[in-house]
Design a protein around this motif. Sequence first.
Motif, short mmCIF file in Angstrom:
data_model
loop_
_atom_site.label_atom_id
_atom_site.label_comp_id
_atom_site.label_asym_id
_atom_site.label_seq_id
_atom_site.Cartn_x
_atom_site.Cartn_y
_atom_site.Cartn_z
N ASN A 92 27.95 22.32 37.26
CA ASN A 92 28.38 23.70 37.53
C ASN A 92 29.42 23.80 38.64
O ASN A 92 29.91 24.88 38.94
CB ASN A 92 27.18 24.58 37.89
N VAL A 93 29.74 22.66 39.26
CA VAL A 93 30.68 22.67 40.38
C VAL A 93 32.06 22.23 39.92
O VAL A 93 32.24 21.11 39.44
CB VAL A 93 30.17 21.75 41.53
N VAL A 94 33.03 23.13 40.04
CA VAL A 94 34.41 22.81 39.65
C VAL A 94 35.00 21.80 40.63
O VAL A 94 35.62 20.82 40.22
CB VAL A 94 35.27 24.11 39.63
N ARG A 95 34.80 22.03 41.93
CA ARG A 95 35.38 21.14 42.94
C ARG A 95 34.68 21.40 44.27
O ARG A 95 34.26 22.53 44.53
CB ARG A 95 36.89 21.44 43.10
N VAL A 96 34.58 20.38 45.08
CA VAL A 96 34.10 20.57 46.45
C VAL A 96 35.26 20.29 47.39
O VAL A 96 35.92 19.25 47.30
CB VAL A 96 32.90 19.65 46.78
N VAL A 97 35.52 21.24 48.28
CA VAL A 97 36.62 21.11 49.22
C VAL A 97 36.05 21.15 50.64
O VAL A 97 34.95 21.64 50.86
CB VAL A 97 37.69 22.22 49.03
N ALA A 98 36.81 20.59 51.58
CA ALA A 98 36.33 20.48 52.96
C ALA A 98 37.19 21.32 53.89
O ALA A 98 38.41 21.37 53.74
CB ALA A 98 36.36 19.03 53.40
N LEU A 99 36.54 21.96 54.86
CA LEU A 99 37.30 22.70 55.87
C LEU A 99 37.52 21.80 57.08
O LEU A 99 36.77 20.84 57.30
CB LEU A 99 36.53 23.96 56.26
N SER A 100 38.56 22.10 57.87
CA SER A 100 38.84 21.24 59.03
C SER A 100 37.94 21.60 60.21
O SER A 100 37.68 20.76 61.08
CB SER A 100 40.32 21.28 59.41
N GLY A 101 37.46 22.85 60.27
CA GLY A 101 36.38 23.21 61.18
C GLY A 101 36.64 23.10 62.67
O GLY A 101 35.71 23.10 63.47
N GLY A 102 37.91 22.95 63.06
CA GLY A 102 38.20 22.80 64.48
C GLY A 102 38.65 21.39 64.85
O GLY A 102 39.12 21.14 65.96
N TYR A 103 38.49 20.43 63.94
CA TYR A 103 39.05 19.09 64.18
C TYR A 103 40.58 19.20 64.15
O TYR A 103 41.14 20.03 63.44
CB TYR A 103 38.64 18.11 63.08
N SER A 104 41.25 18.32 64.87
CA SER A 104 42.70 18.22 64.72
C SER A 104 42.99 17.66 63.32
O SER A 104 42.10 17.13 62.66
CB SER A 104 43.28 17.27 65.77
N ARG A 105 44.24 17.77 62.89
CA ARG A 105 44.58 17.27 61.55
C ARG A 105 44.28 15.78 61.42
O ARG A 105 43.72 15.35 60.41
CB ARG A 105 46.05 17.55 61.22
#
Length: 295
Positions: free
Chosen positions: A232-245
């Motif tokens: 049922n999951v098309v894609r899982v994406v991640a947020l940067s959350g305050g880390y530098s690039r």
Amino acid sequence: MLNQHQLERIKNGNGFIAALDQSGGSTPKALAGYGISEDEYSTKDEMFDLVHQMRTRIITSPAFDPKHILGAILFEQTMDREIEGKYTADYLAEEKDVVPFLKVDKGLDEESNGVQLMKPIPDLDDLLKRANDRHIFGTKMRSVIKEANSEGIKAVVDQQFEIGKQIISAGLVPIIEPEVDINSPEKEKCEEMLKAEIREHLDKLDENELVMLKLSIPTVANTYKELIEHPNVVRVVALSGGYSRDEANELLKKNDNLIASFSRALTQDLNVSQTDEEFNTSLQKAVESIYEASV
């Protein structure tokens, strides 16, 4: 009816999702990062005009290309504005082959049980109707988890999926974003609890009820493997959350099939005073490094 070309791109394409969805509360910070201080505008309208100019510059840049970028998350104001004579989502889809998403949440409630739920979204049905009229593919909404509190984490996931089902009913794909605070002393424990809670909700969906997940990069690599592989999951994406690039990219690389959906990490080196050449070069560098970490 979901756009099948866009669904295929998001599900199987190589690349990442650009988060360009800073809202009213976070816009001054986004503008400050871009070199525009708060004393350079006096009204909200002026502020939103300036941030739209910034986003237009990003989206129209040759560095913002479909080879690297699969989708872009927009703020409601951006959806209702135009780029080069087309509504933003149409410009993204038609000129760039980038899939448009819309941030639909109204921000976070006060912390309770170690989490921040979403504030109520009273006009959601109207907003989803407008999103369909503007050719939006999916939506995004964020909650935050700070402590390994089972009651709090359950409340976050319950709320996300309840609203997610409303979004699915409107013919859109919801990005469910229960962010685990990267500074939480219990981050790893939160992630294990969150995974179990999400899994339980996913297993109750009908086969045609599709969602995406946007999660903090986990402490233990590949923690979310079973969610990524869920039908049922098309894609899982991640947020940067305050880390530098650089930090976010390094952590992301350790996770198979987890792709980026970065906001600040994408735009951190861009400045209003750069020439177009400097701006495009900076953006290209960011785009390529996030793409590499995602594939």
